[in-house]
Scaffold this motif. Structure first.
Motif, PDB file in Angstrom:
ATOM      1  N   LEU A 198      20.976 -35.354 -68.921  1.00 50.69           N
ATOM      2  CA  LEU A 198      21.802 -34.558 -68.018  1.00 50.69           C
ATOM      3  C   LEU A 198      22.223 -33.259 -68.681  1.00 50.69           C
ATOM      4  N   ALA A 199      22.329 -32.210 -67.891  1.00 49.57           N
ATOM      5  CA  ALA A 199      22.990 -30.973 -68.310  1.00 49.57           C
ATOM      6  C   ALA A 199      24.320 -30.895 -67.580  1.00 49.57           C
ATOM      7  N   LEU A 200      25.385 -30.541 -68.307  1.00 46.27           N
ATOM      8  CA  LEU A 200      26.697 -30.350 -67.699  1.00 46.27           C
ATOM      9  C   LEU A 200      27.127 -28.913 -67.937  1.00 46.27           C
ATOM     10  N   CYS A 201      27.429 -28.198 -66.852  1.00 42.21           N
ATOM     11  CA  CYS A 201      27.822 -26.794 -66.957  1.00 42.21           C
ATOM     12  C   CYS A 201      28.854 -26.467 -65.898  1.00 42.21           C
ATOM     13  N   THR A 202      29.469 -25.291 -66.022  1.00 41.36           N
ATOM     14  CA  THR A 202      30.544 -24.920 -65.105  1.00 41.36           C
ATOM     15  C   THR A 202      30.885 -23.445 -65.280  1.00 41.36           C
ATOM     16  N   CYS A 203      31.572 -22.859 -64.331  1.00 40.93           N
ATOM     17  CA  CYS A 203      32.266 -21.572 -64.454  1.00 40.93           C
ATOM     18  C   CYS A 203      31.331 -20.411 -64.804  1.00 40.93           C
TER      19      CYS A 203
END
Length: 488
Positions: free
Chosen positions: A117-122
């Protein structure tokens, strides 16, 4: 149509064992309302087993209608589980989109060995470029989890990219549906965002900036706007969110949009995606930071709303027997007590600290899904955290019930460094916070295995250069049955 209609790229989302949602939006003049005629346009779609699109397995025609900004959402079914597929759109003769890729999920009873999984934000466009998304596009992951603030409502006229935009269309805060559409188009034109979407399936949730900073439910951030006016604005923002992302749910007649949902990957993991914005009341202790007020301890206060809390309890029952129980949400769930033990002791009310009893209810429900297998993912803070989640953060003897990873921003904040100096002195007063970095931009690469979750933190050297390097900064591991991440 006279010009390339696929200027905003393609995307796939929410894969299951039989398919995924395929998205595009026809926009030959993307920053000027799209430039499409006021009629439905047929769009052909193709799914193949190879990137050259020679071994076609499905094809069809979808209507791009003006009511949805000529966006297309194709829910493909009948594919094989756990396989790589490629897709493309075409319309009006020889006009073709780029080729996108997604990977279907395995069947629920599959004994899956790993999930990446890749987790990213903002990703504030005006703050800088997206080397983080370029790095994600080049990585081999099964799914990209975007924890919100995909779009910011602020005017992009002043930006770190040196880009000149139409002052008439982009001045002031985004409020109308037309402007939300233009704002999304501006973001979607970025080549690294397009590359990440073309490379991998996404599962996206929203936070606040897709509508307005720090709004809660039907309550705007600041007074001066009526509830009725804000509900109209929120409905426009929710509609534009749907129009520009590969979502299965469609806007409701009352202007709402269902964002909370579940994804499953064999017997290895369930992903429960939450909505921490749409159903919450106004922050009980007000906007910003404050001491904890009595209203925050009212058991009626809910971050998720009664209906979503009930759905979450059912989701935890569904997670029983799986190796990992993953919750994807927008905010910092761990307690962050600032200046503890002093007259200036305070909390940030917009996050879970503003709804402490609702947080405890969620953590208690989380334990229904299994012991020592819960992972909570989030964003929002423009900082990186690795946290132990507990029912009582102030008691050293309180057991750890879950591990939390908070993603740094993709670009928001640029290369500025305000949060490290501000929050850093209070981190030692919160011993459940195992790691904190205040101001670097990056993402988490997570690999779920049968016995461990391996987490790799990657930071960009800068977001003021599109070609900046992205490097590994730290690694952590969570062992099944033993909640709490340890550095490796």
């Amino acid at each position: 149509l006279g010009r390339d209609p696929f200027t905003l790229g393609v995307a796939a989302g929410d894969p299951d064992p039989q398919g995924a949602v395929l998205w595009t939006r026809l926009a030959p003049d993307p920053l000027n309302g799209g430039g499409m005629p006021a009629r439905a346009v047929p769009v052909r779609w193709y799914v193949a087993e190879d990137p050259g699109m020679r071994r076609l397995v499905q094809r069809g025609v979808a209507a791009a209608v003006p009511e949805l900004a000529h966006s297309v959402h194709v829910e493909v079914n009948g594919l094989r589980p756990g396989r790589d597929y490629y897709y493309r759109f075409a319309c009006d003769g020889d006009e073709e989109s780029a080729v996108g890729h997604f990977r279907t999920a395995p069947l629920p009873d599959t004994q899956l060995q790993q999930l990446r999984l890749a987790l990213c934000t903002c990703q504030a466009w005006n703050s800088g470029y997206y080397p983080v998304l370029r790095d994600i596009a080049r990585s081999d992951v099964d799914l990209v989890l975007h924890a919100g603030d995909y779009l910011y409502e602020y005017s992009p006229l002043q930006n770190a990219r040196g880009r000149t935009l139409d002052a008439e269309r982009f001045s002031g805060e985004t409020v109308s549906l037309e402007r939300y559409r233009d704002q999304y188009a501006l973001y979607k034109l970025d080549p690294d965002l397009q590359a990440a979407h073309a490379a991998h399936a996404f599962a996206v949730i929203w936070d606040d900036h897709e509508v307005q900073n720090d709004y809660s439910g039907i309550h705007p951030e600041k007074p001066g706007v009526s509830t009725e006016e804000f509900i109209v604005r929120r409905a426009a923002a929710y509609r534009a969110f749907y129009e520009h992302l590969p979502m299965r749910s469609t806007p409701a007649g009352n202007g709402g949009l269902r964002v909370h949902r579940r994804l499953r990957y064999g017997d290895l993991a369930q992903l429960s995606l939450l909505d921490c914005r749409q159903f919450r009341p106004a922050n009980p202790c007000g906007v910003g930071e404050s001491a904890r007020c009595e209203a925050a301890l009212d058991p009626r206060m809910s971050m998720l709303g009664v209906g979503q809390e009930a759905w979450f309890a059912q989701s935890m029952v569904a997670a029983q027997g799986l190796r990992w129980n993953v919750v994807v949400q927008q905010l910092l769930m761990a307690q962050l007590q600032l200046d503890a033990g002093t007259p200036r002791e305070r909390f940030w009310n917009d996050a879970w600290d503003g709804y402490p009893l609702a947080r405890n209810r969620l953590l208690q429900a989380l334990q229904t899904g299994g012991t020592g297998n819960a992972i909570v993912l989030g964003g929002d803070w423009h900082s990186t955290f690795v946290n132990d989640l507990k029912l009582d953060f102030n008691a050293a003897s309180s057991p750890v019930v879950a591990t939390e990873f908070i993603a740094p921003a993709i670009s928001s904040g640029g290369d500025d460094t305000p949060y490290g100096p501000y929050y850093g002195p209070s981190i030692p007063q919160n011993p459940h916070i195992r790691y904190f970095d205040g101001d670097r931009r990056g993402w988490w690469k997570l690999q779920l295995n049968r016995q461990t979750v391996d987490a790799e933190l990657r930071f960009a050297d800068s977001v003021l250069r599109a070609d900046a390097e992205v490097r590994t900064a730290a690694r952590f591991q969570v062992v099944h049955g033993r909640p709490g991440a340890v550095p490796v």
